[in-house]
Design an enzyme around this catalytic site. Sequence first.
Site, PDB file in Angstrom:
ATOM      1  N   CYS A   1       0.803  -1.265  -0.049  1.00 20.85           N
ATOM      2  CA  CYS A   1       0.037  -0.072  -0.151  1.00 20.85           C
ATOM      3  C   CYS A   1       0.898   1.461   0.105  1.00 20.85           C
ATOM      4  O   CYS A   1       1.876   1.329   0.724  1.00 20.85           O
ATOM      5  CB  CYS A   1      -1.242   0.131   1.377  1.00 20.85           C
ATOM      6  SG  CYS A   1      -2.090  -1.323   1.410  1.00 20.85           S
TER       7      CYS A   1
ATOM      8  N   ARG B   1       4.010  -0.102  -4.895  1.00 19.28           N
ATOM      9  CA  ARG B   1       3.803  -0.592  -3.502  1.00 19.28           C
ATOM     10  C   ARG B   1       2.307  -1.377  -3.441  1.00 19.28           C
ATOM     11  O   ARG B   1       2.170  -2.140  -2.506  1.00 19.28           O
ATOM     12  CB  ARG B   1       3.523   0.517  -2.294  1.00 19.28           C
ATOM     13  CG  ARG B   1       5.083   1.420  -2.655  1.00 19.28           C
ATOM     14  CD  ARG B   1       4.704   2.381  -1.399  1.00 19.28           C
ATOM     15  NE  ARG B   1       4.420   1.950  -0.150  1.00 19.28           N
ATOM     16  CZ  ARG B   1       5.639   1.431   0.763  1.00 19.28           C
ATOM     17  NH1 ARG B   1       6.942   1.744   0.370  1.00 19.28           N
ATOM     18  NH2 ARG B   1       5.403   1.044   1.667  1.00 19.28           N
TER      19      ARG B   1
ATOM     20  N   TRP C   1      -2.754  -2.721  -1.866  1.00 19.22           N
ATOM     21  CA  TRP C   1      -2.546  -4.131  -1.861  1.00 19.22           C
ATOM     22  C   TRP C   1      -3.145  -4.964  -0.761  1.00 19.22           C
ATOM     23  O   TRP C   1      -3.015  -4.875   0.221  1.00 19.22           O
ATOM     24  CB  TRP C   1      -0.697  -4.403  -1.462  1.00 19.22           C
ATOM     25  CG  TRP C   1      -0.397  -5.695  -1.798  1.00 19.22           C
ATOM     26  CD1 TRP C   1      -0.192  -6.423  -2.977  1.00 19.22           C
ATOM     27  CD2 TRP C   1      -0.258  -7.029  -0.801  1.00 19.22           C
ATOM     28  NE1 TRP C   1       0.364  -7.876  -2.898  1.00 19.22           N
ATOM     29  CE2 TRP C   1       0.057  -8.317  -1.696  1.00 19.22           C
ATOM     30  CE3 TRP C   1      -0.343  -6.985   0.434  1.00 19.22           C
ATOM     31  CZ2 TRP C   1       0.566  -9.270  -1.024  1.00 19.22           C
ATOM     32  CZ3 TRP C   1      -0.223  -8.281   1.057  1.00 19.22           C
ATOM     33  CH2 TRP C   1       0.261  -9.235   0.350  1.00 19.22           C
TER      34      TRP C   1
ATOM     35  N   ASN D   1      -1.449   2.061   5.530  1.00 23.11           N
ATOM     36  CA  ASN D   1      -0.508   1.046   5.083  1.00 23.11           C
ATOM     37  C   ASN D   1       0.003   0.013   6.269  1.00 23.11           C
ATOM     38  O   ASN D   1       0.358   0.588   7.118  1.00 23.11           O
ATOM     39  CB  ASN D   1       0.642   1.779   4.414  1.00 23.11           C
ATOM     40  CG  ASN D   1       1.796   0.653   3.943  1.00 23.11           C
ATOM     41  OD1 ASN D   1       1.297  -0.549   3.834  1.00 23.11           O
ATOM     42  ND2 ASN D   1       2.977   1.282   4.125  1.00 23.11           N
ATOM     43  N   GLY D   2      -0.423  -1.181   6.132  1.00 24.79           N
ATOM     44  CA  GLY D   2       0.037  -2.015   7.266  1.00 24.79           C
ATOM     45  C   GLY D   2      -1.077  -2.830   7.646  1.00 24.79           C
ATOM     46  O   GLY D   2      -1.968  -3.041   7.107  1.00 24.79           O
TER      47      GLY D   2
ATOM     48  N   GLU E   1      17.127 -17.598  -8.893  1.00 27.43           N
ATOM     49  CA  GLU E   1      16.769 -16.090  -9.346  1.00 27.43           C
ATOM     50  C   GLU E   1      16.132 -16.173 -10.533  1.00 27.43           C
ATOM     51  O   GLU E   1      15.443 -15.380 -10.734  1.00 27.43           O
ATOM     52  CB  GLU E   1      18.101 -15.228  -8.990  1.00 27.43           C
ATOM     53  CG  GLU E   1      17.782 -13.947  -9.499  1.00 27.43           C
ATOM     54  CD  GLU E   1      16.650 -12.762  -8.745  1.00 27.43           C
ATOM     55  OE1 GLU E   1      16.164 -13.476  -7.565  1.00 27.43           O
ATOM     56  OE2 GLU E   1      16.351 -12.026  -9.091  1.00 27.43           O
TER      57      GLU E   1
ATOM     58  N   LYS F   1      12.667 -14.761 -11.183  1.00 23.40           N
ATOM     59  CA  LYS F   1      12.292 -13.567 -12.181  1.00 23.40           C
ATOM     60  C   LYS F   1      11.103 -14.193 -13.211  1.00 23.40           C
ATOM     61  O   LYS F   1      10.089 -13.252 -13.425  1.00 23.40           O
ATOM     62  CB  LYS F   1      13.428 -13.147 -12.873  1.00 23.40           C
ATOM     63  CG  LYS F   1      14.588 -12.366 -12.637  1.00 23.40           C
ATOM     64  CD  LYS F   1      14.122 -11.129 -12.022  1.00 23.40           C
ATOM     65  CE  LYS F   1      13.416 -10.950 -10.504  1.00 23.40           C
ATOM     66  NZ  LYS F   1      14.028 -10.541  -9.434  1.00 23.40           N
TER      67      LYS F   1
ATOM     68  N   GLU G   1       7.475 -14.718 -11.359  1.00 23.12           N
ATOM     69  CA  GLU G   1       6.694 -13.530 -10.728  1.00 23.12           C
ATOM     70  C   GLU G   1       6.194 -12.349 -12.203  1.00 23.12           C
ATOM     71  O   GLU G   1       5.436 -11.953 -11.805  1.00 23.12           O
ATOM     72  CB  GLU G   1       7.641 -12.610 -10.085  1.00 23.12           C
ATOM     73  CG  GLU G   1       8.788 -11.790 -10.644  1.00 23.12           C
ATOM     74  CD  GLU G   1       9.353 -11.178  -9.530  1.00 23.12           C
ATOM     75  OE1 GLU G   1       8.711 -10.565  -8.396  1.00 23.12           O
ATOM     76  OE2 GLU G   1      10.833 -10.926  -9.559  1.00 23.12           O
TER      77      GLU G   1
ATOM     78  N   HIS H   1      17.322 -36.368  -8.732  1.00 26.08           N
ATOM     79  CA  HIS H   1      16.828 -36.741  -7.539  1.00 26.08           C
ATOM     80  C   HIS H   1      15.393 -36.363  -7.557  1.00 26.08           C
ATOM     81  O   HIS H   1      14.913 -36.545  -6.323  1.00 26.08           O
ATOM     82  CB  HIS H   1      17.486 -36.268  -6.097  1.00 26.08           C
ATOM     83  CG  HIS H   1      18.947 -36.661  -6.055  1.00 26.08           C
ATOM     84  ND1 HIS H   1      19.260 -37.942  -5.812  1.00 26.08           N
ATOM     85  CD2 HIS H   1      20.067 -36.109  -6.410  1.00 26.08           C
ATOM     86  CE1 HIS H   1      20.729 -37.893  -5.810  1.00 26.08           C
ATOM     87  NE2 HIS H   1      21.011 -36.849  -5.884  1.00 26.08           N
TER      88      HIS H   1
ATOM     89  N   LYS I   1       6.035  -4.277  -4.391  1.00 21.82           N
ATOM     90  CA  LYS I   1       7.533  -3.855  -4.307  1.00 21.82           C
ATOM     91  C   LYS I   1       7.984  -3.981  -2.859  1.00 21.82           C
ATOM     92  O   LYS I   1       9.109  -4.630  -2.545  1.00 21.82           O
ATOM     93  CB  LYS I   1       7.915  -2.582  -5.081  1.00 21.82           C
ATOM     94  CG  LYS I   1       9.372  -2.354  -4.874  1.00 21.82           C
ATOM     95  CD  LYS I   1       9.804  -2.932  -6.211  1.00 21.82           C
ATOM     96  CE  LYS I   1      11.449  -2.774  -6.290  1.00 21.82           C
ATOM     97  NZ  LYS I   1      12.113  -3.924  -6.843  1.00 21.82           N
TER      98      LYS I   1
HETATM   99  O1  M6R Z   1      12.974  -5.064  -0.507  1.00 22.38           O
HETATM  100  P1  M6R Z   1      13.511  -6.594  -0.235  1.00 22.38           P
HETATM  101  O2  M6R Z   1      14.889  -6.921  -1.015  1.00 22.38           O
HETATM  102  O3  M6R Z   1      13.616  -6.956   0.995  1.00 22.38           O
HETATM  103  O4  M6R Z   1      12.336  -7.370  -0.766  1.00 22.38           O
HETATM  104  C1  M6R Z   1      12.503  -8.755  -0.834  1.00 22.38           C
HETATM  105  C2  M6R Z   1      11.369  -9.478  -1.744  1.00 22.38           C
HETATM  106  O5  M6R Z   1      10.303  -8.981  -1.421  1.00 22.38           O
HETATM  107  C3  M6R Z   1      11.948  -8.952  -3.318  1.00 22.38           C
HETATM  108  O6  M6R Z   1      13.203  -9.312  -3.361  1.00 22.38           O
HETATM  109  C4  M6R Z   1      10.777  -9.870  -4.121  1.00 22.38           C
HETATM  110  O7  M6R Z   1      11.198 -11.199  -4.136  1.00 22.38           O
HETATM  111  C5  M6R Z   1      11.072  -9.155  -5.668  1.00 22.38           C
HETATM  112  N1  M6R Z   1      10.087  -9.000  -6.046  1.00 22.38           N
HETATM  113  C6  M6R Z   1      11.924 -10.060  -6.629  1.00 22.38           C
HETATM  114  O8  M6R Z   1      11.931  -9.595  -7.691  1.00 22.38           O
END
Ligand code: M6R
Length: 615
Positions: free
Chosen positions: A2, A27, A74, A100-101, A488, A492, A495, A511, A610
């Site tokens: 949010c 956010r 969010w 927000n929270g 990673e 990517k 997501e 395995h 984010k």
């Molecule tokens: O702000 P942060 O690095 O603590 O965030 C951690 C994760 O939420 C963040 O890396 C998330 O996995 C990304 N969307 C990945 O691209």
Amino acid sequence: MCGITGYIGYKEAYPIIINGLKRLEYRGYDSAGIILNENENFKLRKTKGKVSDLEDKCTDLNTKATVGMGHTRWATHGVPNDINSHPHVSNNGKIALIHNGIIENYNTLKIMLISKGYVFKSETDTEVLVNLIQYMQETQQEDFATAVRYALNEVVGAYAIAVMEIDRPQEIVVARLSSPLAIGIGENEYFIASDASPFVEFTKEVVYLEDGEMATITLEGGVDVHKIKDNAKVNLIIQELKLSLEEIEKGGYDHFMLKEIHEQPKSIMDTMRGRLLVNEGTIQMAGILDYQDKFLNAEKIIIISCGTSWHAGLVGEYLIEDLARIPVEVEYASEFRYRNPIITDKDVVIAISQSGETADTLAALKLAKEKGAFIYGICNVVDSSIARLTDAGSYTHAGPEIGVASTKAFTAQLAVLTMIAIKLAKHKGVISEEKFNTLIAELETIPNKVRDVIKNTEEQVKAIARLYAKTSNFLYLGRGYNYPIALEGALKLKEISYIHAEGYPAAEMKHGPIALIDENMPIVVIAPKTDHYDKIVSNIQEINSRKGNVIAIVTENDTQVRNMVSQAIEIPDVSECLIPILASIPLQLLAYYIAILRGANVDQPRNLAKSVTVE
Ligand code: M6R
């Protein structure tokens, strides 16, 4: 999670708030809302969807109001719909609130309020808080800000809030606990926001509220900060905002993600600037130097983080153990907290976080601090909650990362971890002067090599993306330093393209995951020339025997793997510990171009945000 923003001053509030919401949309973007106070009347619009949908609902707003606030959501409590969207207004129609929270004890409070005759339209915790403020105002006969304070003292949870009262168009009350809140101070005007981006073009003076603080903002009195608990006055600390408009705009790229991928030669250079001093034969990192005894004598280093930052932590484990020979454990922050971890004052805990606001990482760090560990932060956002909690740290200096999928922040984290590992190795005396000098000289070349990788592979990756864009599953494999890069790469892709993708250590394939391999399964194998090369060649052979399609990341001029796979993407030949930065680039581009071909919104993928400020 949010974004909140608000304005009080002499300009028209509507465009400032809508523009601010667009900047905060990273956010959360499942609903949006705005409320303006015009001549002691609330003008409220809110909707499921994005800020652009909110704009469509505001075409008849016709307002010149100079005070108001907005929210981009969010969802936590209640599905994304018009009713659950913020702002929420109290039963008497006089108080409006954005949040927000999470209010953890909202249900208990709601039951109490219902017993007093309050009615609720939404499923949100926020509507409970706004009515609790009304209740406090009515039962305690106190002024508005005091009623807000009384209500917050009843609340368990996390919040950044902004509240307006209909009869007080010259005032906004804000408060924070575990969710960020910045106040911009202009000439006879004030801005509030979850981060400073909504007001960057209006003022360079910013106040960051600390946890447990609230502020009453009025045109006559300015910003008056107090403790939520006991109303004790807090001195205002005004900081200079070091953010430019250019940094938060797309700069001609179709998406922030693509811009941020292309920014990596510069962002990695910025990360190393003033630290990697090759001519002087040193790495200058004050945070490490000042506390080097803590690191060198640590019984163990524990790295805590989430998502992509956790993957950086895994690379950090390889780097620090391999080069500096200090034991490292890497933990998901969310798991670490709840499993009664063994931490002592002889441990160093490193938190890695782009946003510096991730709730799980923050909470895990607080736990480590309580247990006496020395806590170190690797954050991108300056002055973020994690950065402020830690004993010391190194900023990544990657610049604002706006695409939800982390790219340049990740490679900047890798650059910081590489410098830390090399520096610790030198101080510990476990690498020779010669090796140290070779590694730092090589590290200095990485930004240019990243530039070459982008230039030389982007078109090829686009063509590969066309071949696989309709695929439903992907497997990513890597060994050693490149196993976290496989994780990673898979993250990517999933997501932003919504393709199911899994990362595995290459040798683990036999395995279990090998059962998935057939002619329909693309498998990305990170197969550069390292000590594991022959092993990975064998893994590729195993895949070929099952007719899987291999896309390999190989060292330039490699012929052996190239002849075994469907596509080979070349990266420059560098020391093993530096490969992760280079190997990440084609995987970022692959995820981006596949997502584009599938018509996905790469900057704002569904269900994500984010900055994850809820646990
Ligand atoms: O702000 P942060 O690095 O603590 O965030 C951690 C994760 O939420 C963040 O890396 C998330 O996995 C990304 N969307 C990945 O691209």
